[in-house]
Each structure stands twice: as structure tokens, then as C-alpha cells.
Design an enzyme around this catalytic site. Structure first.
Site, PDB file in Angstrom:
ATOM      1  N   ASP A  17       0.804  -1.295   0.061  1.00 16.92           N
ATOM      2  CA  ASP A  17       0.075  -0.048   0.082  1.00 16.92           C
ATOM      3  C   ASP A  17       0.662   1.167  -0.088  1.00 16.92           C
ATOM      4  OD1 ASP A  17      -2.007  -1.871   0.140  1.00 16.92           O
ATOM      5  OD2 ASP A  17      -2.686  -1.238   1.923  1.00 16.92           O
ATOM      6  N   ALA A 114      -1.718  -0.923  10.571  1.00 15.75           N
ATOM      7  CA  ALA A 114      -2.584  -1.676   9.784  1.00 15.75           C
ATOM      8  C   ALA A 114      -2.021  -2.691   8.873  1.00 15.75           C
ATOM      9  CB  ALA A 114      -3.760  -0.821   9.070  1.00 15.75           C
ATOM     10  N   CYS A 115      -2.039  -2.368   7.655  1.00 17.96           N
ATOM     11  CA  CYS A 115      -1.548  -3.160   6.393  1.00 17.96           C
ATOM     12  C   CYS A 115      -0.195  -3.853   6.597  1.00 17.96           C
ATOM     13  CB  CYS A 115      -1.802  -2.437   5.178  1.00 17.96           C
ATOM     14  SG  CYS A 115      -3.361  -2.096   5.006  1.00 17.96           S
ATOM     15  N   VAL A 116       0.862  -2.830   7.242  1.00 16.73           N
ATOM     16  CA  VAL A 116       2.279  -3.406   7.352  1.00 16.73           C
ATOM     17  C   VAL A 116       2.242  -4.468   8.656  1.00 16.73           C
ATOM     18  CG1 VAL A 116       4.454  -2.846   8.195  1.00 16.73           C
ATOM     19  CG2 VAL A 116       3.341  -1.292   6.657  1.00 16.73           C
TER      20      VAL A 116
END
Length: 206
Positions: A17, A114-116
Site C-alpha cells: 500500500d 494496519a496493513c504493514v
């Protein structure tokens, strides 16, 4: 000789992202600094021929494509778009990472909270050795970024910097096949260290 150090033959880079829509919300550090560090990391992966997997989310509705400056650094990499915040829960993204055949993952992206962290924690739970490149990740706040890094560290994930990754992969400046590329990245993005390398080249003829 066995060594715990990163080696070009045993790791892959995963970009999660790296998109402008998410960068707008980053407050953990200067956004341009994070972008520059991410570009340096991507170029490092290219110089050392690491497999690179990039994944994006919500490209059509909010986040946009991978940031152009990073895409230019890895022009042959096509990002895998997904719906889940956790790339490890996306079949295509996970399959691409597994398909690299590498068990050491270098992770960079947004958001750290979040995404990491979701990807890093999930991959580590499945037996991967994960290194989060902390200065090439962006969190919503300095505290949130730091807390996410701490949580990952408590799960056995290692935190590093883009410059340490480059120097660890190079390790010996007599490695001529990667010398020019690695040195050029340090000179462009390495601050005072890069200034010193440029000085030694131009004045001392090293």
C-alpha cells in the site's frame, strides 16, 4: 560460514500500500522522507536482484495506484490489488510472496498500524522471518507507528532501516557487481554518508 545477516539470495521485498491516498494520512514522519526512503529501498532491491512483490488496496475508490516515484524505481513490478487490509489473507498476494521461494521478507508500506503489521504478523506466524523497514513505513501518528513496531518486535519481527538493508546486502565494497548501483543509491539518498561517498569519489578518486 553461517551468518544471520541478510543476503541477496535469501530475502524478498514486499511493498504494501505505497499509495498517495494513504500517504495523506501519515503523520509519523515527514511524508517526503518516507517516500525517499521507500524509493531507496526499492532501488536497493533492484540492484541486488531481490524478488519484489507489491500489493495495493482500494485503488479505485480511495487510495489510488502505487505512488509514481516508487513505480518508476521498479518499472517491471505490477502491483496486486486486493480488498483485504491484510495482504496475507489475499490469495493472489500471498501466493506471489510464497512464490518467490524466499523465507526472509523485507516489508515496507503504509499504514504501519494496519496493513504493514497485519502482513508482518501473519507471515511470521506462518514461519517467515520478517524484517520491517521502519523508516520506509508510515503510521498515522508517531505513537501509533512506534506502538505497531513494538508489537511486531514482541512477536519476533525485526525492525531495520533502508540503509542498513543496503549495507548488509553489500557488506564489502569490493563486490564490484553491485558496487556502482549501491553507491549511487547511498549518494542520492544517504544524507551525510552519501555526501562523504561522493566526496571520496570526486576528490580522493576512490
Amino acid at each position: 560460514m553461517n551468518t544471520p545477516l541478510l543476503d541477496p539470495t535469501n530475502c524478498a521485498l514486499v511493498l504494501v500500500d505505497q499509495q498517495a491516498g494513504l500517504a495523506f494520512g501519515v503523520g509519523s514522519d515527514d511524508r517526503q522522507t518516507i517516500l525517499n526512503n521507500s524509493i531507496a529501498l526499492a532501488k536497493t532491491a533492484g540492484v541486488f536482484s531481490l524478488p519484489i512483490v507489491a500489493s495495493t488496496s482500494a485503488t479505485k475508490v480511495y487510495s489510488g495506484p502505487m505512488m509514481p516515484a516508487i513505480q518508476r524505481a521498479i518499472p517491471n513490478v505490477v502491483a496486486i490489488d486486493r480488498r483485504s487490509m491484510n495482504a496475507w489473507e489475499d490469495d493472489a498476494a500471498r501466493s506471489a510472496i510464497v512464490g518467490t521461494g524466499r523465507k526472509r521478507l523485507l516489508v515496507s508500506g503504509m499504514l504501519t498500524e494496519a496493513c504493514v503489521s497485519f502482513l508482518a504478523l501473519s507471515a511470521a506466524s506462518d514461519g517467515y522471518e520478517v524484517f520491517v523497514v521502519g523508516d520506509a513505513c508510515g503510521g498515522l501518528t508517531p505513537q501509533g507507528h512506534e506502538y505497531a513496531l513494538r508489537r511486531m518486535q514482541s512477536a519476533g519481527i525485526q525492525v531495520t532501516s533502508w540503509l542498513q538493508v543496503l549495507l548488509e546486502l553489500q557488506r564489502d565494497w569490493t563486490r564490484r557487481d553491485t558496487y556502482d548501483g549501491a553507491r549511487a543509491i547511498v549518494e542520492e539518498f544517504g544524507g551525510g554518508y552519501g555526501i562523504g561517498l561522493a566526496y571520496s569519489r570526486d576528490m580522493i578518486k576512490v
